[in-house]
Design a protein around this motif. Structure first.
Motif, PDB file in Angstrom:
ATOM      1  N   ASN A 114      30.025 -11.708 -19.047  1.00 10.76           N
ATOM      2  CA  ASN A 114      28.643 -11.853 -18.590  1.00 10.76           C
ATOM      3  C   ASN A 114      27.692 -12.122 -19.755  1.00 10.76           C
ATOM      4  O   ASN A 114      26.721 -12.868 -19.605  1.00 10.76           O
ATOM      5  CB  ASN A 114      28.208 -10.595 -17.841  1.00 10.76           C
TER       6      ASN A 114
ATOM      7  N   THR B 186      29.589  -2.848 -20.467  1.00 14.53           N
ATOM      8  CA  THR B 186      29.519  -4.055 -21.288  1.00 14.53           C
ATOM      9  C   THR B 186      30.579  -5.054 -20.845  1.00 14.53           C
ATOM     10  O   THR B 186      31.759  -4.728 -20.760  1.00 14.53           O
ATOM     11  CB  THR B 186      29.727  -3.709 -22.778  1.00 14.53           C
ATOM     12  N   SER B 187      30.124  -6.265 -20.563  1.00 16.75           N
ATOM     13  CA  SER B 187      31.011  -7.339 -20.122  1.00 16.75           C
ATOM     14  C   SER B 187      30.839  -8.542 -21.045  1.00 16.75           C
ATOM     15  O   SER B 187      29.825  -9.254 -20.951  1.00 16.75           O
ATOM     16  CB  SER B 187      30.699  -7.732 -18.680  1.00 16.75           C
TER      17      SER B 187
ATOM     18  N   ASP C 112      26.115  -7.495 -26.951  1.00 24.03           N
ATOM     19  CA  ASP C 112      26.816  -7.752 -25.690  1.00 24.03           C
ATOM     20  C   ASP C 112      26.377  -6.778 -24.607  1.00 24.03           C
ATOM     21  O   ASP C 112      26.265  -7.153 -23.427  1.00 24.03           O
ATOM     22  CB  ASP C 112      28.332  -7.649 -25.898  1.00 24.03           C
TER      23      ASP C 112
ATOM     24  N   CYS D 234      22.140   0.418 -20.672  1.00 21.85           N
ATOM     25  CA  CYS D 234      23.116  -0.423 -21.354  1.00 21.85           C
ATOM     26  C   CYS D 234      23.479   0.139 -22.722  1.00 21.85           C
ATOM     27  O   CYS D 234      22.787   0.997 -23.268  1.00 21.85           O
ATOM     28  CB  CYS D 234      22.571  -1.844 -21.510  1.00 21.85           C
TER      29      CYS D 234
ATOM     30  N   SER E 289      24.642  -7.928 -21.178  1.00 22.10           N
ATOM     31  CA  SER E 289      25.292  -7.569 -19.914  1.00 22.10           C
ATOM     32  C   SER E 289      24.270  -6.982 -18.943  1.00 22.10           C
ATOM     33  O   SER E 289      24.293  -7.280 -17.735  1.00 22.10           O
ATOM     34  CB  SER E 289      26.418  -6.560 -20.163  1.00 22.10           C
TER      35      SER E 289
END
Length: 253
Positions: free
Chosen positions: A56, A52-53, A11, A6, A15
Motif C-alpha cells: 500500500n 504497515t503494508s 511505510d 500508524c 500505509s
C-alpha cells in the motif's frame, strides 16, 4: 471521527494515508496519529490500528510520483523523518492539497498544510547539515570507525550518503542513540541501516576501546595553545554549536 494509528516510519505513515484515503469517509472525518503515543481518548471517535503494508505504501508513492511529481515525494519523505509527533496527519493534509494543485503546491506557502511541511523539512535538513560537520569518528583496534550521535530528527537515511561519499574505502558505523538505529558501511561496499538491540556484532563494535582518549588529549592541548582567554565568547559559541551536540564531539570531552 476516525483516527488511524500508524507506525512512525515512512511505510507506516503511507500505509495509514492509503487506508484513510480509501475509506471513503471524507478527509474532514479522518485523522492520522502515531501508534503508541500518549493521547486523551476522544468521545465518539473510532480508533483504527493500521498494519504497515509495503504494498500500500508503494501504491501511494506511485500515485504521488506519477500524478504530482518526484519533488513532492521527496518532501513527504523528508517530513516523515521529522521529530514532529503530528507528522502523519500533516503529511496527509499536505497530500490532499498536492493532489488538487499539482507540483506547484510546493510554492504555495500561504497554505497552512504546505507551510507545515516546509518547516518540518527545513528542520530535518538543517540538523542533517550540521551533523555533516559535527560527527566525530573514533577508530577501533580492528580499524573500524565508530561514531555516536543523538539527533532530534531521524536523519540517518539522509546523513549516510554524505559519509558514504566521503569515506568510501573505510568501514564505519554511525549509531543514533535517540532512535536506537545505526548505519553500517563496509569498506568499498554500500551502507545499510540496522536497528540496534544492544546485542550482537553491532553492540560489540560500539563497545570496543578506541583511540578517542588520544585524540581528546590532542584537542585539549591544541585549544590550550591557540585559545585567547580574553576573547572567549561562550554565547557566540553556543550560537554556532548548540550544547546538545557537544557530548558526542571529541574536542568537548
Amino acid at each position: 471521527m476516525t483516527i488511524y494509528l500508524c507506525e512512525p516510519d515512512f511505510d507506516g505513515i503511507l500505509s495509514a494515508v492509503y487506508e484513510a484515503w480509501m475509506s471513503g469517509k471524507g478527509h474532514e472525518n479522518v485523522k492520522l496519529e502515531l501508534d503508541g503515543a500518549f493521547r486523551e481518548l476522544e468521545l465518539f471517535t473510532q480508533y483504527v490500528t493500521v498494519r504497515t503494508s509495503p504494498e500500500n505504501a508503494r501504491k501511494v508513492i506511485r500515485a504521488v510520483c506519477g500524478k504530482i511529481g518526484r519533488s513532492v515525494y521527496e518532501e513527504i519523505y523528508i517530513a516523515s523523518l521529522s521529530q514532529d509527533p503530528a507528522r502523519p496527519d500533516k503529511i496527509y493534509r499536505f497530500l490532499i492539497r498536492a493532489f488538487r494543485y499539482g507540483a506547484g503546491v510546493l510554492d504555495m506557502l500561504q497554505l497552512p498544510e504546505v507551510r507545515e511541511i516546509f518547516q518540518m523539512c527545513r528542520n530535518v535538513r538543517h540538523e542533517n547539515h550540521l551533523l555533516t560537520g559535527f560527527v566525530r569518528f573514533s577508530q577501533t583496534s580492528k580499524g573500524i570507525l565508530v561514531s555516536r550521535i543523538g539527533p532530534k530528527n531521524d536523519v540517518l537515511p539522509i546523513l549516510a550518503p554524505h559519509f558514504a561519499d566521503r569515506l568510501p574505502m573505510e568501514s564505519w558505523i554511525i549509531y543514533d542513540e535517540n532512535h536506537r538505529k545505526a548505519v553500517v558501511h563496509p569498506s568499498r561496499g554500500s551502507w545499510a541501516i540496522v536497528h540496534a538491540d544492544g546485542e550482537g556484532y553491532l553492540s560489540a563494535q560500539l563497545d570496543q576501546d578506541t583511540d578517542q582518549e588520544e585524540y581528546e588529549a590532542l584537542w585539549k592541548a591544541f585549544h590550550e595553545t591557540v585559545a585567547i582567554r580574553e576573547r572567549a565568547n561562550p554565547v557566540c559559541q553556543r550560537t554556532h554549536l548548540a550544547l546538545r551536540y557537544r557530548p558526542y564531539m571529541t574536542e568537548f570531552q
